[in-house]
Design an enzyme around this catalytic site. Structure first.
Site, short mmCIF file in Angstrom:
data_model
loop_
_atom_site.label_atom_id
_atom_site.label_comp_id
_atom_site.label_asym_id
_atom_site.label_seq_id
_atom_site.Cartn_x
_atom_site.Cartn_y
_atom_site.Cartn_z
N ILE A 1 119.11 -36.87 -61.52
CA ILE A 1 120.38 -37.24 -61.75
C ILE A 1 120.45 -38.65 -62.62
CG2 ILE A 1 121.69 -35.63 -60.18
CD1 ILE A 1 122.08 -38.09 -58.49
N ASP B 1 130.51 -45.37 -44.98
CA ASP B 1 131.22 -46.47 -44.28
C ASP B 1 130.32 -47.77 -44.18
OD1 ASP B 1 129.37 -45.04 -42.59
OD2 ASP B 1 130.67 -45.05 -41.03
N TYR C 1 121.01 -49.44 -48.40
CA TYR C 1 121.68 -48.35 -48.51
C TYR C 1 123.33 -48.70 -48.90
CZ TYR C 1 123.61 -43.86 -47.24
OH TYR C 1 124.44 -42.59 -47.31
N LYS D 1 125.30 -47.75 -52.26
CA LYS D 1 126.43 -47.14 -52.31
C LYS D 1 127.63 -47.84 -52.92
CE LYS D 1 125.55 -42.99 -50.45
NZ LYS D 1 125.57 -41.85 -51.22
#
Length: 726
Positions: free
Chosen positions: A481, A546, A569, A573
């Protein structure tokens, strides 16, 4: 009541679910539960969709709360009916909706008809311009539920109580219209009832014949047709009703100006004498034979008659104007769209064949609570409708877009309509041997799901199969992707209407040692998808976490809170959120909490239960607070948002904030294991590499979370075996 528009289409009406039913001494009020009674701007929402009329409650129970003849506070009705008048939307005033009147009366009270008529006179005098009424909604259905099955007050279980309830309601309709017409002689009666058909094998044909006569009895009584030669005359006499009480209707006819047909997927029934095929709760009888009463759609290979056939039957019987006055399905969003569209198409076809079908009503406009228990319990089960009233303000669903298209005369184009509803698909059958071929709709557009080897992608594939949403799942090895050329080729090949990006780098600690790999999968990939989907007008949903927050807020984070990731990480995001929405403002970005589900043996909950089941001790952080996201709920809610074509950042998590250690304990307790086997530890002692926020619970400014954690855990435990692996 006007006819359909000059183009030959029925009108589009709407209505809020407004039942006020009594169970014992308790009243269940749908207007309060959905919040509609507190939102006057709901009427503007309906008018903006182009609806021409609204079945609107001016309920006896709500206005004469102390009992018949009590003083009436008209403020609510003044404001609501007045606003409808300003908006140019015709109200059809409903006075009793599955109710039994204010305290002090009931459906077996001989004074009920006169009491309702007196209240109706006060309504008509207050609102002389209101020209359409439904004095009592669904008299037959209400009488069955209140007098025959015992669900609602007065909780009868016999034919005598049923018959008395039904005749009381129908007499109330006659007297009410008489009182209203003394004020407004032009006032019209829109008389509703649930209309289906009963099917049966030859051995039970006699029972089906009786029920197929009984289904018309509301309108037959009002039309003055029930005399000594009518099939129901003998039944009423057998049930102990005095002859004069039945004959009264022939002497006082009050035929409807519009026959209002309420039709649900459950309206048609099948009486099956093969009791061994069905669970005991489906078994019933008539004193002569035992049988199972099941939905006809679940067992008839050729399918039920359907709303089109039912409308034609009603037209042939009465030759009176018709309307579908309730069309609702408690199901997933795309199935609700398919159902309303099917009903609309059938109504248009019936009209084209000569039946005077005036309207189709989108019901229930703001959803309904606890109809899965027939509103006999407060279980917290909500079904969205045209709007989802759990959000503030109520969120228009894909059904709202369909209503707008139908009202404007535009052909509906939602991709969900490419596939048939479940009531046409083979999985509708209780017994596979009964299955008939699926009905095809049109060439189906598809969803493209990336990350095909992962748990999240597998969850979407599973839900798409169950929901009749054609989908192509592409494994990571077949689609990079982050490669714009590969993405473009995939979109050209599959031509999806939307992409679900379930691919990504999920190892939070490993990302600290491979920041480029994490960023490529979690940021560059979603950004490439966003650019390509935006260029082609395709929808996109991608997932965040979160962990984009630093935990300093000390309260559940909302969608609009500033991000401040602590880890590689989380940073990837956060970058993806920002850049995806910059390139594709119509994209949907879902932040989830700690995901667990029944299809992944490696998630936190599964690992904890397996360790405890094996007799081991399980260590978990006691100083990191999260909100879990049960995977089936996460996937289902995300698909609803995608079908509704929502955009932006959304938080989807179960509402319960707790530490990882407490999550393990809660799961253990519900699994029948000893929660003391969970050892809470500081996160610093557990070898985590990536820094994590101490508090990353997710809240929402947009509306509700997923269902409660306990509900999710109970369903998880029914599907997943946490036995230790050898």
């Amino acid at each position: 009541m006007s006819t359909a528009d000059p183009a030959g289409r029925p009108e589009v009406w709407a209505g809020p679910e407004c039942t006020v039913n009594r169970v014992g001494g308790r009243y269940f009020d749908q207007l309060a539960r959905t919040g509609h009674d507190r939102r006057p701007d709901d009427l503007d929402r309906l008018a903006a969709l182009g609806v021409r009329a609204v079945r609107y409650p001016v309920l006896w129970e709500r206005h004469e709360c102390g009992g018949p003849g009590d003083a009436v506070d008209w403020a609510w009705a003044d404001a609501r009916l007045g606003r409808l008048r300003v908006l140019g939307v015709r109200p059809i005033a409903g006075l009793v909706h599955h109710g039994s009147g204010p305290p002090g009366t009931s459906l077996v009270d001989l004074g009920f008809p006169e009491g309702l008529a007196a209240f109706a006179a006060r309504v008509a005098e207050r609102f002389p311009w209101v020209d359409a009424y439904t004095p009592v909604n669904e008299p037959l259905t209400t009488a069955r539920f209140a007098g025959l099955y015992g669900h609602w007050h007065p909780h009868g279980h016999d034919d005598a109580t049923f018959a008395r309830c039904l005749l009381t309601e129908c007499k109330a309709v006659v007297l009410t219209m008489r009182a209203v017409r003394r004020v407004n002689p032009a006032a019209q009666l829109v008389q509703t009832d649930d209309l289906g058909q009963t099917h049966a094998p030859p051995a039970l044909a006699y029972q089906a014949d009786f029920e197929n006569e009984r289904r018309w009895v509301t309108w037959d009584l009002l039309c003055g047709r029930v005399g000594p030669s009518h099939p129901m005359w003998g039944y009423f006499r057998w049930a102990g009703v005095p002859e004069a009480d039945v004959a009264w209707f022939a002497d006082n006819p009050c035929p409807p100006d519009v026959v209002g047909v309420n039709y649900y997927v459950t309206s048609e029934r099948y009486l099956d004498d093969r009791l061994d095929r069905h669970p005991a709760e489906r078994h019933c009888g008539n004193g002569r034979d035992r049988y199972a009463d099941v939905e006809a759609v679940r067992v008839l290979p050729g399918g039920p008659v359907g709303v089109g056939g039912i409308l034609n039957q009603a037209w042939d019987r009465y030759r009176l104007p018709l309307a579908v006055t309730e069309a609702h399905l408690g199901c997933t969003r795309e199935e609700q769209v398919r159902w309303l569209n099917d009903v609309w198409t059938a109504a248009c076809d019936a009209r084209a064949a000569g039946a005077d079908v005036r309207a189709v009503t989108a019901w229930s406009a703001f959803g309904a609570w606890d109809w899965d228990s027939l509103v006999t319990r407060d279980t917290g089960r909500y079904e969205p409708g045209v709007f989802d009233a759990r959000w503030n303000p109520p969120k228009p669903t894909a059904v709202a877009a369909l209503v707008r298209d139908l009202a404007a005369g535009r052909p509906p184009e939602h991709p969900a309509l490419d596939a048939p509803g479940w009531w046409h698909r083979p999985e509708r059958f209780l017994f596979p041997g009964d299955a008939a071929p699926a009905v095809t709709a049109r060439p189906a557009r598809t969803l493209l799901i990336t990350g095909g080897s992962g748990t999240l992608a597998g969850g979407f594939a599973r839900h798409c199969r169950l929901r009749g949403l054609p989908a192509v799942v592409v494994p990571r090895r077949d689609l990079d992707i982050a490669d714009p050329h590969a993405v473009a080729a995939a979109l050209e090949r599959y031509k999806p209407w939307a992409v679900v990006n379930a691919a990504g780098f999920a190892r939070v600690d490993a990302a600290e040692g491979d920041p480029e790999g994490c960023r490529r999968a979690n940021a560059a990939g979603p950004v490439a998808l966003a650019a390509a989907c935006a260029a082609r007008g395709m929808g996109l949903v991608t997932f965040s976490s979160d962990l984009v927050f630093d935990g300093r807020a000390g309260r559940p984070y909302r969608e609009g809170d500033a991000v401040a990731p602590l880890s590689v990480y989380g940073a990837a995001k956060a970058e993806a959120e920002r850049e995806v929405l910059a390139r594709h403002p119509g994209a949907l970005v879902v932040r989830a909490g700690a995901v667990f589900g029944p299809w992944d043996e490696r998630n936190f909950v599964s690992s904890a239960l397996r360790t405890l089941r094996g007799g081991g001790m399980f260590a978990a952080p006691e100083d990191l607070t999260v909100t879990p996201s049960y995977l089936p709920d996460l996937v289902g809610a995300t698909l609803d948002l995608l079908v509704d074509r929502e955009a932006g950042v959304w938080h989807l998590a179960n509402p319960d904030a707790l530490t990882w250690a407490d999550l393990a304990r809660e799961a253990a307790g519900r699994a029948g294991l000893d929660p003391r086997g969970v050892r809470g530890r500081p996160a610093a002692d557990l070898g985590f590499v990536a820094p994590r926020p101490a508090y990353s619970a997710l809240g929402s400014d947009r509306g509700p979370h997923l269902p409660p954690l306990a509900d999710g855990l109970d369903r998880y435990l029914r599907e997943f075996d946490p036995a230790p692996r050898a």
